[in-house]
Design an enzyme around this catalytic site. Structure first.
Site, PDB file in Angstrom:
ATOM      1  N   GLU A   1       0.830  -1.206   0.000  1.00 47.30           N
ATOM      2  CA  GLU A   1       0.000   0.000   0.000  1.00 47.30           C
ATOM      3  C   GLU A   1       0.870   1.263   0.000  1.00 47.30           C
ATOM      4  O   GLU A   1       0.458   2.314  -0.482  1.00 47.30           O
ATOM      5  CB  GLU A   1      -0.923  -0.019   1.232  1.00 47.30           C
ATOM      6  CG  GLU A   1      -2.281   0.584   0.974  1.00 47.30           C
ATOM      7  CD  GLU A   1      -3.278   0.283   2.084  1.00 47.30           C
ATOM      8  OE1 GLU A   1      -4.200  -0.514   1.847  1.00 47.30           O
ATOM      9  OE2 GLU A   1      -3.151   0.853   3.186  1.00 47.30           O
TER      10      GLU A   1
ATOM     11  N   HIS B   1       7.303 -26.889  -1.014  1.00 50.27           N
ATOM     12  CA  HIS B   1       6.667 -27.991  -1.739  1.00 50.27           C
ATOM     13  C   HIS B   1       5.546 -27.478  -2.640  1.00 50.27           C
ATOM     14  O   HIS B   1       4.749 -28.259  -3.142  1.00 50.27           O
ATOM     15  CB  HIS B   1       6.138 -29.026  -0.733  1.00 50.27           C
ATOM     16  CG  HIS B   1       7.245 -29.658   0.060  1.00 50.27           C
ATOM     17  ND1 HIS B   1       7.759 -30.894  -0.215  1.00 50.27           N
ATOM     18  CD2 HIS B   1       7.974 -29.162   1.093  1.00 50.27           C
ATOM     19  CE1 HIS B   1       8.737 -31.159   0.635  1.00 50.27           C
ATOM     20  NE2 HIS B   1       8.892 -30.117   1.446  1.00 50.27           N
TER      21      HIS B   1
ATOM     22  N   LYS C   1     -13.978   0.685  -4.109  1.00 50.26           N
ATOM     23  CA  LYS C   1     -15.080   1.158  -3.251  1.00 50.26           C
ATOM     24  C   LYS C   1     -16.121   1.878  -4.093  1.00 50.26           C
ATOM     25  O   LYS C   1     -17.322   1.685  -3.922  1.00 50.26           O
ATOM     26  CB  LYS C   1     -14.552   2.113  -2.167  1.00 50.26           C
ATOM     27  CG  LYS C   1     -13.717   1.439  -1.114  1.00 50.26           C
ATOM     28  CD  LYS C   1     -13.354   2.447  -0.022  1.00 50.26           C
ATOM     29  CE  LYS C   1     -12.291   1.872   0.905  1.00 50.26           C
ATOM     30  NZ  LYS C   1     -11.720   2.869   1.798  1.00 50.26           N
TER      31      LYS C   1
HETATM   32  O1  PA5 Z   1      -3.626   1.365   5.990  1.00 53.94           O
HETATM   33  C1  PA5 Z   1      -4.689   1.867   5.751  1.00 53.94           C
HETATM   34  O2  PA5 Z   1      -4.869   3.087   5.785  1.00 53.94           O
HETATM   35  C2  PA5 Z   1      -5.902   1.008   5.415  1.00 53.94           C
HETATM   36  O3  PA5 Z   1      -5.561  -0.331   5.343  1.00 53.94           O
HETATM   37  C3  PA5 Z   1      -6.968   1.167   6.483  1.00 53.94           C
HETATM   38  O4  PA5 Z   1      -6.433   0.822   7.728  1.00 53.94           O
HETATM   39  C4  PA5 Z   1      -8.174   0.306   6.192  1.00 53.94           C
HETATM   40  O5  PA5 Z   1      -8.697   0.626   4.938  1.00 53.94           O
HETATM   41  C5  PA5 Z   1      -9.244   0.492   7.252  1.00 53.94           C
HETATM   42  O6  PA5 Z   1      -9.623   1.825   7.336  1.00 53.94           O
HETATM   43  P1  PA5 Z   1     -10.388   2.369   8.607  1.00 53.94           P
HETATM   44  O7  PA5 Z   1      -9.519   2.199   9.785  1.00 53.94           O
HETATM   45  O8  PA5 Z   1     -10.684   3.799   8.291  1.00 53.94           O
HETATM   46  O9  PA5 Z   1     -11.652   1.544   8.730  1.00 53.94           O
END
Ligand code: PA5
Length: 447
Positions: A289, A310, A424
């Site tokens: 990310e 394996h 989303k």
């Molecule tokens: O690292 C990040 O920002 C994302 O993985 C969020 O943690 C994830 O989308 C969850 O978001 P939120 O904590 O707003 O529900």
């Protein structure tokens, strides 16, 4: 004091020591950008000094809240997704007994998860299980509006209220969310839930040392002070005052960028201890990310060995040569178990009689590293003295720090995640969410 150690000597057949040394200037520039807060995403650097900034008072408050739940909690359901759940899962799974869910005597509440998927059967079966146990819920969402955990929490809230009554359910729910904004902050206020704050300047994937990780871990018996101490130690070691050649975060960032530029586009995080599976999942989110954007970035993958030798072993040995590996090597196991001798020796294993299982594991690890090197796969090794809260704190903070440096070396903003919005938008359009009318019409015309 012992610490985790980085060994990059097994990339030298691919990238020479001089080439790595020559990256010192570029690496320290990226490090300066990070530490001076002059780069893109500078509003999300709260994690950088977090381990040293957590106060005893904050840890006391977390432990008090955890203590209040422990007595009435057999199962703790952690509701969250992505960065709001992977850190707790990584540390919990690494430290818990392999079969803790089946042990007759439970020392601590057992951690379960919800809101990290939208499986109807998963949720149904979870509710079925929760009928049989006394449980509590920690709901974690920074935005407070993420669909997956919001659905799971709505269902769990209703279930818990029916099971123990509205008043008692309020005692059994802890919310971790933004300090002032979002639906979960409002709900926590309206319902009177005990709540903790995810700091504004800490993104989800960098939040394991905030209440996001510390609250559930403390409830489930993890020594969060040791976890934080480990992170503090690494915070000190990885700082800009440590010279490049001795700074594990700087060296890791430089080495993986050098490998990437030489055509190694995939990094596989390798473990030989299955308890580290979710450390790899956490790491994949952290690097994927943070770095996968603008058409750039190393693709983070992982294997659990020797199992995956394996299955994925064949590809790693002989498939496309665009891989490098980072092996987490755990030096000491907690328990010793020797291989017994056998008079018949039908399995021909008597040559190993009296040797510990971990010795065989170590030889599998070394043999694999050498075979993969011969097959054109460079190897970075991170040795961890043993799996405990202190060294996990070191390991996770080391990866966070290196990720910040590495992202700036790549030339992207390591602290945003614009690409996460695309699915989303489509999902909301398909679900016909109010406000998405135009997107709904557009997407329907594509079906
Ligand atoms: O690292 C990040 O920002 C994302 O993985 C969020 O943690 C994830 O989308 C969850 O978001 P939120 O904590 O707003 O529900």
């Amino acid at each position: 004091m012992e610490q985790i150690r980085l060994d990059i000597s097994r990339v030298y057949d691919f990238i020479s020591p001089d080439e790595i040394k020559n990256m010192a200037g570029e690496t320290s520039k990226a490090q300066e950008t990070l530490y001076n807060g002059t780069g893109e995403g500078k509003d999300f650097l709260g994690w950088l000094h977090l381990p040293s900034e957590i106060t005893d008072r904050q840890l006391d408050q977390i432990e008090e809240a955890a203590e209040a739940l422990k007595g009435k909690t057999d199962l703790l359901v952690v509701v969250g997704i992505g960065g709001s759940y992977l850190g707790a899962r990584a540390v919990n799974d690494a430290l818990a007994h392999n079969f803790s869910h089946l042990k007759k005597e439970q020392k601590h509440p057992h951690m379960l998860f919800a809101g990290h998927n939208i499986g109807e059967d998963y949720m149904h079966e979870l509710l079925e299980l929760l009928e049989e146990y006394s449980y509590s819920v920690v709901v974690i969402s920074k935005s407070g509006t993420t669909t997956e955990p919001a659905i799971a929490f709505r269902i769990l809230k209703e279930h818990l209220e029916k099971k123990v009554g509205k008043e008692e359910s309020r005692e059994r729910i802890i919310a971790v969310t933004d300090s002032s904004k979002g639906a979960l902050r409002q709900l926590a206020g309206d319902e009177g839930y005990r709540s903790f704050v995810i700091p504004d300047n800490v993104g989800g994937r960098f939040s394991v040392f905030t209440p996001v990780g510390l609250i559930p871990l403390s409830i489930c018996g993890v020594d969060i002070r040791q976890l934080v101490n480990g992170a503090r130690e690494m915070n000190r070691i990885c700082g800009p005052d440590t010279p490049f050649e001795e700074n594990p975060a700087a060296l890791y960032a430089a080495t993986r960028n050098a490998l990437y530029r030489s055509g190694k586009k995939i990094e596989i995080l390798v473990n030989y201890q299955n308890k580290l599976h979710y450390v790899s999942e956490w790491w994949k989110q952290l690097y994927g990310e943070s770095e996968g954007k603008e058409g750039l970035g190393i693709f983070p993958a992982s294997v659990d060995n020797s199992s995956d030798l394996h299955s994925m072993g064949q590809y790693i040995q002989e498939g496309e040569r665009l891989l490098f590996e980072t092996v987490i090597s755990v030096e000491n196991s907690d328990h010793q178990l020797a291989i017994p001798g056998d008079r018949a020796n039908l399995d021909q294993l008597n040559y190993l009689a009296g040797k510990n299982i971990d010795h065989v594991n170590k030889m599998a690890e070394l043999g694999t590293i050498l075979a993969h090197l011969d097959g054109g796969v460079p190897n970075i090794r991170i040795s961890v003295p043993r799996i405990d809260a202190f060294y996990l704190g070191q390991l996770l903070y080391f990866f966070e720090n290196a990720c910040g440096i590495s992202g700036y070396m790549l030339g992207i903003n390591p602290f945003n995640q614009p690409g996460v919005e695309a699915y989303k938008k489509n999902m909301f359009a398909l679900l016909e969410k109010p406000g998405f009318e135009e997107e709904t019409a557009r997407i329907k015309s594509r079906l």
